[in-house]
Write an enzyme that holds these catalytic residues in place. Structure first.
Site, PDB file in Angstrom:
ATOM      1  N   ASP A   1      74.894   1.472  54.700  1.00  0.00           N
ATOM      2  CA  ASP A   1      76.317   1.359  53.855  1.00  0.00           C
ATOM      3  C   ASP A   1      77.034   1.691  55.253  1.00  0.00           C
ATOM      4  O   ASP A   1      77.153   2.793  55.589  1.00  0.00           O
ATOM      5  CB  ASP A   1      76.588   2.408  52.833  1.00  0.00           C
ATOM      6  CG  ASP A   1      77.909   2.296  52.417  1.00  0.00           C
ATOM      7  OD1 ASP A   1      78.620   1.577  52.762  1.00  0.00           O
ATOM      8  OD2 ASP A   1      78.186   3.413  51.725  1.00  0.00           O
TER       9      ASP A   1
ATOM     10  N   LYS B   1      85.788  -1.277  60.836  1.00  0.00           N
ATOM     11  CA  LYS B   1      85.421  -2.277  59.652  1.00  0.00           C
ATOM     12  C   LYS B   1      86.538  -2.991  59.126  1.00  0.00           C
ATOM     13  O   LYS B   1      86.421  -4.186  58.907  1.00  0.00           O
ATOM     14  CB  LYS B   1      84.990  -1.512  58.782  1.00  0.00           C
ATOM     15  CG  LYS B   1      84.142  -2.426  57.544  1.00  0.00           C
ATOM     16  CD  LYS B   1      83.445  -1.596  56.518  1.00  0.00           C
ATOM     17  CE  LYS B   1      82.958  -2.233  55.403  1.00  0.00           C
ATOM     18  NZ  LYS B   1      82.352  -1.219  54.276  1.00  0.00           N
TER      19      LYS B   1
ATOM     20  N   GLU C   1      78.537  -4.353  48.264  1.00  0.00           N
ATOM     21  CA  GLU C   1      78.472  -2.985  48.043  1.00  0.00           C
ATOM     22  C   GLU C   1      78.321  -2.705  46.395  1.00  0.00           C
ATOM     23  O   GLU C   1      77.686  -1.938  46.068  1.00  0.00           O
ATOM     24  CB  GLU C   1      79.850  -2.381  48.583  1.00  0.00           C
ATOM     25  CG  GLU C   1      79.638  -2.364  49.886  1.00  0.00           C
ATOM     26  CD  GLU C   1      80.856  -2.209  50.794  1.00  0.00           C
ATOM     27  OE1 GLU C   1      82.116  -1.729  50.256  1.00  0.00           O
ATOM     28  OE2 GLU C   1      80.938  -2.085  52.063  1.00  0.00           O
TER      29      GLU C   1
ATOM     30  N   ASP D   1      85.480   1.393  43.263  1.00  0.00           N
ATOM     31  CA  ASP D   1      85.047   1.926  44.810  1.00  0.00           C
ATOM     32  C   ASP D   1      86.467   2.405  45.459  1.00  0.00           C
ATOM     33  O   ASP D   1      87.025   1.545  45.768  1.00  0.00           O
ATOM     34  CB  ASP D   1      84.155   0.899  45.315  1.00  0.00           C
ATOM     35  CG  ASP D   1      83.930   1.436  46.823  1.00  0.00           C
ATOM     36  OD1 ASP D   1      84.179   2.581  47.236  1.00  0.00           O
ATOM     37  OD2 ASP D   1      83.045   0.571  47.367  1.00  0.00           O
TER      38      ASP D   1
END
Ligand code: AMP
Length: 516
Positions: free
Chosen positions: A7, A69, A170, A192
């Protein structure tokens, strides 16, 4: 040799593996399950990654890279990067191909290189823990990641010496971690809430098929905004007392953000916490300290608008997918911010049921990626069949700058489609194929993924050549486009790769048009 699941998070990275049939996260030598996705440079000019890099962030904010990211696979001139630059304490510059360059000491790194350094660190961590070389990994990406972002994630892994067995969305990974699959059909929502971004995904699961029905989110909504809200509150009090806003000093600002995050986390388990910072501005007046009490209820008042923003996105996502909340069988919580009691309470109220929080929200995605890695690695391939959807409509440009959709948003992938186009001028011997992503009807509203030219078209009156354009998206969400003149059999293909601005500028023939 085991295949690991990674992850690769905005704030933290977690690596998982399945050992003796048991999915688990790999702990570092100090027993920690996550590694900060942070990179820095020491005085001797050496790069270092992880906990130590994060620990020195407040004393060296301009020389500590985080949130790479959020820059991955993005254009420097794009809206997201331009919006992000003022938020980041380190310097971002424009590289010749319009990708963002991150300054670290005398070096300028790409977000891909920073991500590669984080991946390399977890690769070594896994190799040390498992006592075996690791060459392959399943890596998770946000469901809304576009082609460039997915490609750069793979590229980062290659630089780190890892072959990507599969990119996994994800939310799909989180559902796998929670054991959804063969025996547990149903519709689940994955909520999330991480350090920098919020994502909501709706998955339909049955017979081992994971179908991402819809996704929504905000790449500018996350734990950092909560830290900011607390920091602003404290800065205002400090300013009232000393008539200096600590947010205007780069070092004080970063220290205040760190202290705010610490207090925010404490208030998930305590009713009251002390926000203290000594010598906030030592160069101006060493006696200026900050010492304020913040209660959980004050924190909730400060942060309520952020939680409501996330719930508004949930509403929009459910509405656009035409799904009712009543259809949801379970809500899975992922990401550090879902530990905040206010978030859990509002999610419970909004969905009308308590969310499932049995797996550590920092570890669920890494564990799910590891389960997928194991499934791909085992003899029973296709044990877990993943079905994902295209996050944004793909279209090609026709005359007049109109976008003609070729594959609609939320189409299940892998997917292949072909359509026939033609020319707009007599004896036109070449066409330009420009591929766009987005929901707008005009090229100005969408983002261009790539452009290429098909030459050698048979001499013919306008509207007679038949040019077949095929789009194929593979299981990793990577797009290949082929154009073929069905008469002359001339063809041209591309995989979506970064084309430099210069290469795009020299293409000047006319785009394809739809046959009448
Ligand atoms: P992630 O990106 O999933 O690693 O989430 C990181 C975010 O979660 C950061 O903003 C953290 O401050 C936040 N976070 C982690 N633990 C807690 C907690 N116990 N209470 C509130 N926020 C937390």
């Amino acid at each position: 040799m085991p295949v690991i699941g990674i992850d690769l998070g905005t704030s933290n990275t977690c690596v998982g593996v399945v050992l003796d049939g048991r999915p688990q996260v790999i702990l570092d030598e100090k027993g920690r399950s996550t590694l900060p996705s942070v990179m820095a440079l020491n005085r001797r000019g050496q790069f270092f990654v992880g906990h130590l890099a994060k620990a020195q962030m407040s004393i060296n904010p301009t020389g500590t890279i985080h949130s790479a990211k959020r820059l991955l696979g993005q254009k420097y001139s794009g809206r997201d990067v331009q919006r992000l630059i003022p938020e980041l304490p380190f310097e971002i510059s424009q590289l010749p191909d319009d990708s963002p360059g991150i300054k670290l000491g005398d070096n300028v790194l790409t977000p891909t290189e920073v991500s590669a350094a984080v991946l390399k660190k977890v690769k070594v961590l896994a190799e040390n823990a498992l006592n075996e070389p690791i060459t392959n990994a399943v890596i998770s990406v946000p469901a809304h990641f576009d082609n460039f972002q997915r490609r750069e994630t793979k590229h980062a892994a290659e630089i780190a010496g890892l072959e990507v067995s599969r990119l996994i969305n994800e939310p799909t990974a989180a559902a796998l971690a929670y054991g959804y699959g063969a025996n547990t059909p149903g519709m689940i929502a994955v909520f999330d809430f991480g350090g920098g971004t919020f994502d909501i995904s709706i998955l339909e699961i049955g017979d081992g098929i994971y179908n991402v029905l819809a996704t929504g989110g905000d790449t500018f909504l996350g734990g950092n905004d909560f830290n900011n809200a607390v920091a602003h509150w404290a800065a205002e009090r400090f300013n009232n007392k000393y008539h200096f806003n600590p947010m205007n000093d780069i070092a004080a600002h970063q220290r205040l953000l760190d202290a705010s995050e610490y207090v925010k986390i404490l208030l998930s388990t305590q009713e009251k916490a002390q926000l203290t910072l000594q010598q906030v501005l030592p160069d101006i007046d060493p006696s200026w300290d900050l010492d304020e009490t913040l209660t959980r209820s004050q924190l909730e008042t400060l942060c309520a608008p952020l939680v409501e923003r996330a719930l508004t996105i949930c509403q929009q996502t459910f509405d656009s997918a035409n799904i009712s909340i009543a259809d949801i069988n379970d809500i899975i919580m992922v990401g550090g911010m879902t530990r905040m009691p206010l978030v859990r309470r509002r999610v419970t109220e909004w969905f009308g049921r308590a969310p499932n929080t049995t797996i550590n929200p920092d570890e669920a995605v890494g564990i799910g990626a590891a389960i997928q890695a194991m499934a791909l690695d085992s003899i029973q391939d296709n044990m877990v069949l993943l079905l994902d959807v295209l996050p944004l409509t793909l279209s090609i440009e026709a005359a007049g700058g109109v976008c003609i959709p070729v594959i609609a948003k939320n189409t299940k992938i892998p997917h292949h489609v072909s359509r026939i186009f033609t020319t707009s001028r007599d004896n036109q011997n070449s066409v330009t194929i420009s591929i766009y992503q987005g929901e707008g009807h005009h090229i100005s509203e969408n983002s261009r993924l790539s452009t290429f030219e098909l030459t050698g078209i048979r001499q013919a009156p306008r509207m007679t050549p038949r040019i077949e354009v095929s789009f194929s998206i593979d299981v990793n969400g990577i797009l290949s486009v082929t154009a073929i003149d069905l008469d002359s059999h001339q063809s041209q293909s591309i995989e979506i790769v970064d084309l430099t601005a210069k290469a795009l500028d020299v293409l000047e023939s006319e785009p394809v048009v739809q046959p009448e």
